[in-house]
Scaffold this motif. Structure first.
Motif: not given
Length: 103
Positions: A56-84
Motif C-alpha cells: 500500500x502506497x496511499x491512504x486517506x481517512x474518510x470519516x472513520x473509514x480508511x481508503x487504501x490504495x495498494x497494487x490491485x485496487x483501492x479499498x475502503x477499510x471499515x471497522x464496523x465492530x469498533x474494536x480497532x
C-alpha cells in the motif's frame, strides 16, 4: 512513539483520522493506527488495523473509514465492530491489472 524500523513498520503513507489518531501503511502490507494515550500530543501506541495488503502506497481517512490504495485496487477499510480492527473491505476501484512483478 518508537517503532522498530523494519519492513513491517516502514511507513509508506500517512493520514489523520478525525479524532487525531494517525493511520499509516507499511511496506509489508500493514495498516497501523497510532494513538496518543497519555495526552502529551505525541503518538505513543500503535495497533494493527489491517494486514495482508500488496504494497500500500496511499491512504486517506474518510470519516472513520480508511481508503487504501495498494497494487490491485483501492479499498475502503471499515471497522464496523469498533474494536480497532478492520472487519469489512469494500473495493472502491480496480481493473488496472496486477502481477507479482514489481518492475
Amino acid at each position: 512513539m518508537r517503532l522498530p524500523i523494519d519492513g513491517s513498520t516502514m511507513p509508506t503513507a500517512i493520514a489523520w483520522l478525525p479524532d487525531g489518531r494517525m493511520a499509516f501503511t507499511s511496506l509489508k502490507g500493514h495498516v497501523w493506527i497510532a494513538s496518543d494515550t497519555d495526552g502529551d500530543g505525541l503518538p505513543d501506541t500503535t495497533s494493527l488495523f489491517e494486514e495482508g495488503l500488496a504494497a500500500p502506497f496511499g491512504i486517506l481517512a474518510d470519516g472513520n473509514d480508511l481508503l487504501v490504495a495498494h497494487k490491485p485496487e483501492i479499498l475502503r477499510l471499515i471497522d464496523s465492530a469498533a474494536d480497532g480492527r478492520a472487519d469489512q473491505q469494500e473495493v472502491v476501484a480496480s481493473g488496472w491489472g496486477y502481477s507479482d512483478n514489481y518492475h
